[in-house]
Every structure is written in structure tokens, then in C-alpha cells.
Design a protein around this motif. Structure first.
Motif, mmCIF file in Angstrom:
data_model
loop_
_atom_site.group_PDB
_atom_site.id
_atom_site.type_symbol
_atom_site.label_atom_id
_atom_site.label_comp_id
_atom_site.label_asym_id
_atom_site.label_seq_id
_atom_site.Cartn_x
_atom_site.Cartn_y
_atom_site.Cartn_z
ATOM 1 N N LEU A 198 0.861 -1.173 0.000
ATOM 2 C CA LEU A 198 0.000 0.000 0.000
ATOM 3 C C LEU A 198 0.897 1.223 0.000
ATOM 4 O O LEU A 198 1.923 1.246 0.691
ATOM 5 N N VAL A 199 0.524 2.235 -0.772
ATOM 6 C CA VAL A 199 1.289 3.481 -0.809
ATOM 7 C C VAL A 199 0.398 4.606 -0.293
ATOM 8 O O VAL A 199 -0.751 4.735 -0.702
ATOM 9 N N ILE A 200 0.956 5.382 0.623
ATOM 10 C CA ILE A 200 0.309 6.598 1.119
ATOM 11 C C ILE A 200 1.202 7.743 0.689
ATOM 12 O O ILE A 200 2.385 7.768 1.020
ATOM 13 N N SER A 201 0.639 8.676 -0.076
ATOM 14 C CA SER A 201 1.450 9.712 -0.697
ATOM 15 C C SER A 201 0.705 11.037 -0.708
ATOM 16 O O SER A 201 -0.508 11.077 -0.512
ATOM 17 N N HIS A 202 1.440 12.098 -0.979
ATOM 18 C CA HIS A 202 0.774 13.362 -1.288
ATOM 19 C C HIS A 202 0.125 13.198 -2.659
ATOM 20 O O HIS A 202 0.327 12.189 -3.337
ATOM 21 N N CYS A 238 -4.893 14.938 6.283
ATOM 22 C CA CYS A 238 -4.146 14.430 7.443
ATOM 23 C C CYS A 238 -5.068 14.056 8.594
ATOM 24 O O CYS A 238 -4.858 13.038 9.258
ATOM 25 N N SER A 239 -6.101 14.848 8.823
ATOM 26 C CA SER A 239 -6.959 14.593 9.973
ATOM 27 C C SER A 239 -7.879 13.388 9.779
ATOM 28 O O SER A 239 -8.408 12.858 10.754
ATOM 29 N N THR A 240 -8.069 12.925 8.544
ATOM 30 C CA THR A 240 -8.949 11.765 8.307
ATOM 31 C C THR A 240 -8.185 10.522 7.842
ATOM 32 O O THR A 240 -8.806 9.530 7.470
ATOM 33 N N LEU A 241 -6.857 10.562 7.888
ATOM 34 C CA LEU A 241 -6.063 9.423 7.421
ATOM 35 C C LEU A 241 -6.342 8.156 8.231
ATOM 36 O O LEU A 241 -6.551 7.082 7.656
ATOM 37 N N VAL A 242 -6.354 8.253 9.543
ATOM 38 C CA VAL A 242 -6.585 7.061 10.372
ATOM 39 C C VAL A 242 -7.954 6.466 10.060
ATOM 40 O O VAL A 242 -8.086 5.247 9.869
ATOM 41 N N GLU A 243 -8.959 7.298 9.980
ATOM 42 C CA GLU A 243 -10.313 6.825 9.645
ATOM 43 C C GLU A 243 -10.333 6.147 8.271
ATOM 44 O O GLU A 243 -10.960 5.109 8.082
ATOM 45 N N THR A 244 -9.638 6.730 7.310
ATOM 46 C CA THR A 244 -9.568 6.151 5.963
ATOM 47 C C THR A 244 -8.900 4.784 6.003
ATOM 48 O O THR A 244 -9.380 3.833 5.375
ATOM 49 N N LEU A 245 -7.817 4.667 6.749
ATOM 50 C CA LEU A 245 -7.128 3.377 6.873
ATOM 51 C C LEU A 245 -8.020 2.328 7.533
ATOM 52 O O LEU A 245 -8.020 1.162 7.130
ATOM 53 N N GLN A 246 -8.795 2.736 8.509
ATOM 54 C CA GLN A 246 -9.654 1.795 9.223
ATOM 55 C C GLN A 246 -10.840 1.332 8.389
ATOM 56 O O GLN A 246 -11.308 0.210 8.537
ATOM 57 N N SER A 247 -11.316 2.165 7.497
ATOM 58 C CA SER A 247 -12.520 1.839 6.737
ATOM 59 C C SER A 247 -12.256 1.481 5.275
ATOM 60 O O SER A 247 -13.192 1.167 4.545
ATOM 61 N N MET A 248 -11.010 1.492 4.849
ATOM 62 C CA MET A 248 -10.706 1.311 3.423
ATOM 63 C C MET A 248 -11.083 -0.086 2.925
ATOM 64 O O MET A 248 -11.007 -1.067 3.653
ATOM 65 N N ASP A 249 -11.488 -0.131 1.667
ATOM 66 C CA ASP A 249 -11.735 -1.383 0.955
ATOM 67 C C ASP A 249 -10.920 -1.327 -0.327
ATOM 68 O O ASP A 249 -11.380 -0.813 -1.354
ATOM 69 N N LEU A 250 -9.697 -1.822 -0.264
ATOM 70 C CA LEU A 250 -8.803 -1.745 -1.410
ATOM 71 C C LEU A 250 -9.290 -2.585 -2.585
ATOM 72 O O LEU A 250 -8.930 -2.320 -3.729
ATOM 73 N N SER A 251 -10.131 -3.582 -2.317
ATOM 74 C CA SER A 251 -10.636 -4.412 -3.411
ATOM 75 C C SER A 251 -11.589 -3.630 -4.315
ATOM 76 O O SER A 251 -11.857 -4.050 -5.446
ATOM 77 N N ALA A 252 -12.077 -2.497 -3.851
ATOM 78 C CA ALA A 252 -12.977 -1.679 -4.661
ATOM 79 C C ALA A 252 -12.222 -0.819 -5.679
ATOM 80 O O ALA A 252 -12.832 -0.264 -6.596
ATOM 81 N N LEU A 253 -10.897 -0.711 -5.527
ATOM 82 C CA LEU A 253 -10.112 0.106 -6.450
ATOM 83 C C LEU A 253 -9.926 -0.613 -7.781
ATOM 84 O O LEU A 253 -9.692 -1.816 -7.818
ATOM 85 N N LYS A 254 -10.011 0.150 -8.861
ATOM 86 C CA LYS A 254 -9.822 -0.403 -10.203
ATOM 87 C C LYS A 254 -8.350 -0.310 -10.591
ATOM 88 O O LYS A 254 -7.660 0.619 -10.179
#
Length: 104
Positions: free
Chosen positions: A16-20, A67-83
Motif C-alpha cells: 500500500l502506498v500513502i502519498s501526497h 491528514c486529519s482523516t487518514l486514520v479513519e480512511t485506513l480503518q474503513s478502506m476497501d482496497l478491493s474496490a479500487l480499479k
């Protein structure tokens, strides 16, 4: 990271990559087929990074947050939905330029 000439090895081994949301960072990561979360900088004027992140998200290629929603995004992410990001087609651009310049 401190400055590196290339992130190619790091990208290749990443799960997984987290980037600007810079265009180069996004495209290089997506071309490697890696899932990507882009973190936008809310403080930029004329925030082109936000525009790019929103469009790539609408197209289904990335998740984005700030930055303030990164943790929430990581907790709720569904990477299988990405194309998967489609490969580039530079020959189409070259053909277009040839037509515009009258070289074809």
C-alpha cells in the motif's frame, strides 16, 4: 524518507502506498499497480492536488483524505474496490500531435 533519486524499489515492494497528491507520485504508483491513498494538503492555494485526487477517486483508482482523516480512511478502506489503472498509450498522443502538426 530523505531525498532519494528513485522510489521504484520501494514502490515495487509496497503493499500500500500513502502519498501526497502530486501528479508524478500518483501516476508512478498507479502505473506500478499499487493501491494508493493520497493525502491532500488543505493549505495549498489553488489546490490542484485536491482536483487530481478527487478525479482519480471518482474514476475508482485511489482513496483520498487529508491528514486529519487518514486514520479513519485506513480503518474503513476497501482496497478491493479500487480499479486497476490502465496502461499509458503514448502512441495515441504521438499520432494526435502528428495530425495537429500536419505530419501525417
Amino acid at each position: 524518507f530523505h531525498f532519494k533519486d528513485s522510489l521504484a524499489e520501494d514502490l515495487q515492494s509496497a503493499d500500500l502506498v500513502i502519498s501526497h497528491a502530486g501528479a508524478g507520485s500518483c501516476l508512478e504508483t498507479l502505473e506500478k499497480g499499487k493501491p494508493l491513498i493520497v493525502v491532500i494538503n488543505d493549505k495549498l492555494m489553488d489546490n490542484h492536488q485536491l482536483e487530481l485526487a478527487k478525479q482519480l477517486h471518482r474514476d475508482g483508482y485511489v482513496l483520498y483524505c487529508n491528514c486529519s482523516t487518514l486514520v479513519e480512511t485506513l480503518q474503513s478502506m476497501d482496497l478491493s474496490a479500487l480499479k486497476p489503472f490502465p496502461p499509458g498509450q503514448p502512441e495515441k498522443f504521438a499520432s494526435f500531435l502528428d495530425k495537429v502538426l500536419g505530419l501525417q
